[in-house]
Every structure is written in structure tokens, then in C-alpha cells.
Design a protein around this motif. Sequence first.
Motif, PDB file in Angstrom:
ATOM      1  N   GLN A   1       3.524  14.373 -11.614  1.00 31.60           N
ATOM      2  CA  GLN A   1       3.800  14.454 -13.049  1.00 31.60           C
ATOM      3  C   GLN A   1       2.613  15.047 -13.785  1.00 31.60           C
ATOM      4  O   GLN A   1       2.772  15.869 -14.684  1.00 31.60           O
TER       5      GLN A   1
ATOM      6  N   GLU B   1       2.986   5.872  -3.021  1.00 28.06           N
ATOM      7  CA  GLU B   1       4.131   6.597  -3.561  1.00 28.06           C
ATOM      8  C   GLU B   1       4.010   6.738  -5.076  1.00 28.06           C
ATOM      9  O   GLU B   1       4.268   7.805  -5.636  1.00 28.06           O
ATOM     10  N   LYS B   2       3.603   5.664  -5.743  1.00 26.41           N
ATOM     11  CA  LYS B   2       3.423   5.706  -7.201  1.00 26.41           C
ATOM     12  C   LYS B   2       2.319   6.696  -7.578  1.00 26.41           C
ATOM     13  O   LYS B   2       2.462   7.486  -8.522  1.00 26.41           O
ATOM     14  N   LEU B   3       1.219   6.682  -6.831  1.00 25.66           N
ATOM     15  CA  LEU B   3       0.128   7.632  -7.096  1.00 25.66           C
ATOM     16  C   LEU B   3       0.586   9.071  -6.874  1.00 25.66           C
ATOM     17  O   LEU B   3       0.227   9.978  -7.637  1.00 25.66           O
ATOM     18  N   ARG B   4       1.385   9.284  -5.853  1.00 25.44           N
ATOM     19  CA  ARG B   4       1.892  10.627  -5.579  1.00 25.44           C
ATOM     20  C   ARG B   4       2.785  11.097  -6.729  1.00 25.44           C
ATOM     21  O   ARG B   4       2.663  12.225  -7.205  1.00 25.44           O
ATOM     22  N   GLU B   5       3.657  10.217  -7.185  1.00 24.39           N
ATOM     23  CA  GLU B   5       4.533  10.578  -8.301  1.00 24.39           C
ATOM     24  C   GLU B   5       3.730  10.855  -9.569  1.00 24.39           C
ATOM     25  O   GLU B   5       4.010  11.819 -10.284  1.00 24.39           O
ATOM     26  N   ASN B   6       2.731  10.033  -9.850  1.00 26.24           N
ATOM     27  CA  ASN B   6       1.877  10.256 -11.022  1.00 26.24           C
ATOM     28  C   ASN B   6       1.109  11.572 -10.897  1.00 26.24           C
ATOM     29  O   ASN B   6       0.932  12.294 -11.879  1.00 26.24           O
TER      30      ASN B   6
ATOM     31  N   GLN C   1       0.832  -1.205   0.000  1.00 28.32           N
ATOM     32  CA  GLN C   1       0.000   0.000   0.000  1.00 28.32           C
ATOM     33  C   GLN C   1       0.868   1.258   0.000  1.00 28.32           C
ATOM     34  O   GLN C   1       0.540   2.239  -0.688  1.00 28.32           O
ATOM     35  N   ARG C   2       1.968   1.237   0.738  1.00 28.30           N
ATOM     36  CA  ARG C   2       2.876   2.392   0.731  1.00 28.30           C
ATOM     37  C   ARG C   2       3.473   2.604  -0.653  1.00 28.30           C
ATOM     38  O   ARG C   2       3.610   3.737  -1.122  1.00 28.30           O
ATOM     39  N   ALA C   3       3.873   1.501  -1.313  1.00 31.55           N
ATOM     40  CA  ALA C   3       4.434   1.604  -2.662  1.00 31.55           C
ATOM     41  C   ALA C   3       3.395   2.167  -3.629  1.00 31.55           C
ATOM     42  O   ALA C   3       3.711   3.013  -4.475  1.00 31.55           O
ATOM     43  N   LEU C   4       2.154   1.711  -3.507  1.00 35.91           N
ATOM     44  CA  LEU C   4       1.083   2.212  -4.372  1.00 35.91           C
ATOM     45  C   LEU C   4       0.836   3.698  -4.130  1.00 35.91           C
ATOM     46  O   LEU C   4       0.688   4.472  -5.078  1.00 35.91           O
TER      47      LEU C   4
END
Length: 137
Positions: free
Chosen positions: A123, A115-120, A110-113
Motif C-alpha cells: 500500500q 503478511e500485514k507488513l507485506r500488505e502495508n 509471526q506469519r500474520a504479522l
Amino acid sequence: MASELPALALPSTLSPDDLDSLSELSIVLAKVRAGLKASAPTGATTEATPGGPSSGGQQLSFKDVPGATDKLKHKLQHARAQVRALPDMDRSIDEQKAEIKELETRIEMQRALLEKLRENGMQFSKDAYAGGDKMEL
């Protein structure tokens, strides 16, 4: 996402008073001490222990202790039965450790997800800002 377990409340029949045995035991012991001091030969010290519980003038001999502790024994038996009735009390330590490991793995995913959502999202906002007022479909 998996359904989350509801928070479990303690049973209404189990209260903190059911688990508090020390105060009741200290009262019984204070009464026994008072009985011992009363039967001590003259010249022996009879002063109370500082900070110790008061026996309220009552005294117990050793033969009276089992009767005086019956209430405490029943209270502990009731608390033991209530604790055994709590959910998951029959699970082994290995089962609990396996569940903890599974939950920790889930948290990391969930943390990785996130982080990915935050980066997206970052962007996306950069792309939207760089594009000006134009909207493309």
C-alpha cells in the motif's frame, strides 16, 4: 520478540561410534556362527551367508559370548549415560507437546504479522507511486 534459544551441540564425549552397536554385534555373531559351523558334524553346510560379516577366521563358543560382548556392553552404557545427560531429556511428552503447540501458535502470529507488513508495504509503494514526485511530511 522473545529471545531465541541457542542451538545445542552434542557433547564432545558422544560420537556416532558410541551409538553404533550393530556392526560390533554382527562381528561377534559371525564368530559364534563360525564356531558353530566348526563344531557341526561332517556333511553339514559350512558355506558363509552371502553378504554376512566375516569372522576373520576367529571362532567363539557360546560360553565365550559374555566376554566378547563386554566391550559392546560398556559402549552402550556410556552412550546411555551421555544421552541421559543431554538437555531436556527429563521432560515428559506432555510438556514437549505443550511447547510444540506454543511454538506453532507463535509461528502463526509471526506469519500474520509478516503478511500485514507485506500488505502495508504494498500500500505504501502504491501511495508513493500515485503521489508522483511530491513528498509529504
